[in-house]
Write a protein that holds these residues in place. Structure first.
Motif, PDB file in Angstrom:
ATOM      1  N   THR A  28      36.578  44.515  22.008  1.00  0.00           N
ATOM      2  CA  THR A  28      37.661  44.741  22.968  1.00  0.00           C
ATOM      3  C   THR A  28      37.108  45.586  24.100  1.00  0.00           C
ATOM      4  O   THR A  28      36.290  46.481  23.875  1.00  0.00           O
ATOM      5  N   PRO A  29      37.523  45.302  25.325  1.00  0.00           N
ATOM      6  CA  PRO A  29      37.017  46.088  26.449  1.00  0.00           C
ATOM      7  C   PRO A  29      37.434  47.554  26.322  1.00  0.00           C
ATOM      8  O   PRO A  29      38.493  47.866  25.790  1.00  0.00           O
ATOM      9  N   ALA A  30      36.582  48.437  26.816  1.00  0.00           N
ATOM     10  CA  ALA A  30      36.882  49.867  26.780  1.00  0.00           C
ATOM     11  C   ALA A  30      38.063  50.194  27.692  1.00  0.00           C
ATOM     12  O   ALA A  30      38.800  51.135  27.445  1.00  0.00           O
ATOM     13  N   ARG A  31      38.235  49.397  28.725  1.00  0.00           N
ATOM     14  CA  ARG A  31      39.361  49.602  29.641  1.00  0.00           C
ATOM     15  C   ARG A  31      39.683  48.278  30.319  1.00  0.00           C
ATOM     16  O   ARG A  31      38.878  47.352  30.316  1.00  0.00           O
ATOM     17  N   VAL A  32      40.871  48.210  30.889  1.00  0.00           N
ATOM     18  CA  VAL A  32      41.271  47.012  31.614  1.00  0.00           C
ATOM     19  C   VAL A  32      40.521  46.990  32.947  1.00  0.00           C
ATOM     20  O   VAL A  32      40.497  47.984  33.666  1.00  0.00           O
ATOM     21  N   VAL A  33      39.909  45.861  33.249  1.00  0.00           N
ATOM     22  CA  VAL A  33      39.122  45.732  34.479  1.00  0.00           C
ATOM     23  C   VAL A  33      39.835  44.753  35.393  1.00  0.00           C
ATOM     24  O   VAL A  33      40.145  43.635  34.995  1.00  0.00           O
ATOM     25  N   THR A  34      40.106  45.183  36.614  1.00  0.00           N
ATOM     26  CA  THR A  34      40.741  44.300  37.581  1.00  0.00           C
ATOM     27  C   THR A  34      39.706  43.788  38.569  1.00  0.00           C
ATOM     28  O   THR A  34      38.657  44.402  38.767  1.00  0.00           O
ATOM     29  N   GLN A  35      40.042  42.677  39.187  1.00  0.00           N
ATOM     30  CA  GLN A  35      39.129  42.067  40.146  1.00  0.00           C
ATOM     31  C   GLN A  35      38.988  42.970  41.378  1.00  0.00           C
ATOM     32  O   GLN A  35      39.982  43.334  41.995  1.00  0.00           O
ATOM     33  N   PRO A  36      37.760  43.314  41.741  1.00  0.00           N
ATOM     34  CA  PRO A  36      37.572  44.119  42.953  1.00  0.00           C
ATOM     35  C   PRO A  36      37.727  43.251  44.205  1.00  0.00           C
ATOM     36  O   PRO A  36      37.691  42.024  44.141  1.00  0.00           O
ATOM     37  N   ASP A  83      30.727  41.574  34.412  1.00  0.00           N
ATOM     38  CA  ASP A  83      31.087  40.236  34.886  1.00  0.00           C
ATOM     39  C   ASP A  83      31.415  40.275  36.373  1.00  0.00           C
ATOM     40  O   ASP A  83      30.960  39.415  37.142  1.00  0.00           O
ATOM     41  N   TRP A  84      32.206  41.259  36.789  1.00  0.00           N
ATOM     42  CA  TRP A  84      32.586  41.338  38.206  1.00  0.00           C
ATOM     43  C   TRP A  84      31.373  41.660  39.080  1.00  0.00           C
ATOM     44  O   TRP A  84      31.262  41.147  40.195  1.00  0.00           O
ATOM     45  N   ALA A  85      30.454  42.481  38.574  1.00  0.00           N
ATOM     46  CA  ALA A  85      29.232  42.761  39.345  1.00  0.00           C
ATOM     47  C   ALA A  85      28.410  41.479  39.503  1.00  0.00           C
ATOM     48  O   ALA A  85      27.894  41.187  40.589  1.00  0.00           O
ATOM     49  N   TYR A  86      28.295  40.705  38.437  1.00  0.00           N
ATOM     50  CA  TYR A  86      27.561  39.432  38.481  1.00  0.00           C
ATOM     51  C   TYR A  86      28.245  38.469  39.447  1.00  0.00           C
ATOM     52  O   TYR A  86      27.583  37.779  40.233  1.00  0.00           O
ATOM     53  N   LEU A  87      29.574  38.423  39.401  1.00  0.00           N
ATOM     54  CA  LEU A  87      30.308  37.521  40.289  1.00  0.00           C
ATOM     55  C   LEU A  87      30.256  37.979  41.748  1.00  0.00           C
ATOM     56  O   LEU A  87      30.298  37.148  42.655  1.00  0.00           O
ATOM     57  N   LEU A  88      30.154  39.281  41.993  1.00  0.00           N
ATOM     58  CA  LEU A  88      29.962  39.761  43.372  1.00  0.00           C
ATOM     59  C   LEU A  88      28.612  39.298  43.915  1.00  0.00           C
ATOM     60  O   LEU A  88      28.515  38.857  45.069  1.00  0.00           O
ATOM     61  N   ASP A  89      27.576  39.395  43.075  1.00  0.00           N
ATOM     62  CA  ASP A  89      26.266  38.876  43.487  1.00  0.00           C
ATOM     63  C   ASP A  89      26.348  37.370  43.734  1.00  0.00           C
ATOM     64  O   ASP A  89      25.756  36.853  44.683  1.00  0.00           O
ATOM     65  N   THR A  90      27.111  36.674  42.884  1.00  0.00           N
ATOM     66  CA  THR A  90      27.293  35.233  43.055  1.00  0.00           C
ATOM     67  C   THR A  90      28.056  34.937  44.343  1.00  0.00           C
ATOM     68  O   THR A  90      27.773  33.943  45.022  1.00  0.00           O
ATOM     69  N   ALA A  91      28.990  35.815  44.706  1.00  0.00           N
ATOM     70  CA  ALA A  91      29.731  35.642  45.966  1.00  0.00           C
ATOM     71  C   ALA A  91      28.782  35.712  47.161  1.00  0.00           C
ATOM     72  O   ALA A  91      28.940  34.958  48.136  1.00  0.00           O
TER      73      ALA A  91
END
Length: 161
Positions: A28-36, A83-91
């Motif tokens: 389970t994630p340590a905290r809820v992560v929202t899309q930056p 995941d969001w860091a990877y997707l930012l690089d993908t952006a």
């Protein structure tokens, strides 16, 4: 004549059993992560005959739309910070591709595949739509109810020519 070929091999003597190598771990994630938001930053432009200059980076409309689309991704509630860091690089790769760098198409495709962007990618990741699974099970049940051609076509009427 039944039984063409040799007898099947004893399952205990098979070289491959196709078992999972490691057990599945559920975390389970340590905290809820929202899309930056897509970040605002400057890039260095080097003219051929002058000093380098810093200018704001402009995200292409296609990349902004791609980023907004991610909020509807079926696994978005399971994304971690990484995941969001990877997707930012993908952006950034997506933006460069839409600005004309077509050499990045392969890398973009590979990165999107990791998140199941196409039906084929989702099948490889074993991600299936609940609606598709439900529809398939209804079709199988419907086919099981039909036992003869008379049942299938019983309500049809023959028209005389």
């Amino acid at each position: 004549m039944a039984g063409n070929g040799s007898a099947p091999k004893d399952p205990n003597r098979r070289a491959r059993r196709n078992k999972d190598v490691a057990p599945v771990r559920y975390i389970t994630p340590a905290r809820v992560v929202t899309q930056p938001d897509l970040p605002e930053f400057e890039v260095e432009i080097r003219p051929k005959d002058g000093e380098p200059d810093m200018v704001p980076f402009n995200w292409p409309d296609a990349t902004r739309g791609w980023w907004d689309m991610l909020q509807h991704h079926p696994l978005v509630n399971e994304f971690f910070d990484t995941d969001w860091a990877y997707l930012l690089d993908t952006a950034l790769i997506h933006a460069s591709f839409w600005k004309g760098n077509l050499n990045l198409a392969g890398e973009l495709r590979l990165r999107e595949a990791k998140y199941g962007f196409t039906p084929e990618d989702r099948a490889k990741l074993r991600i299936f739509s609940a609606a598709a699974v439900e529809g398939e099970s209804k079709a199988v049940l419907g086919a099981a109810k039909v036992s003869s051609a008379r049942d299938r076509y019983g309500s049809t009427k023959r028209l005389e020519a």
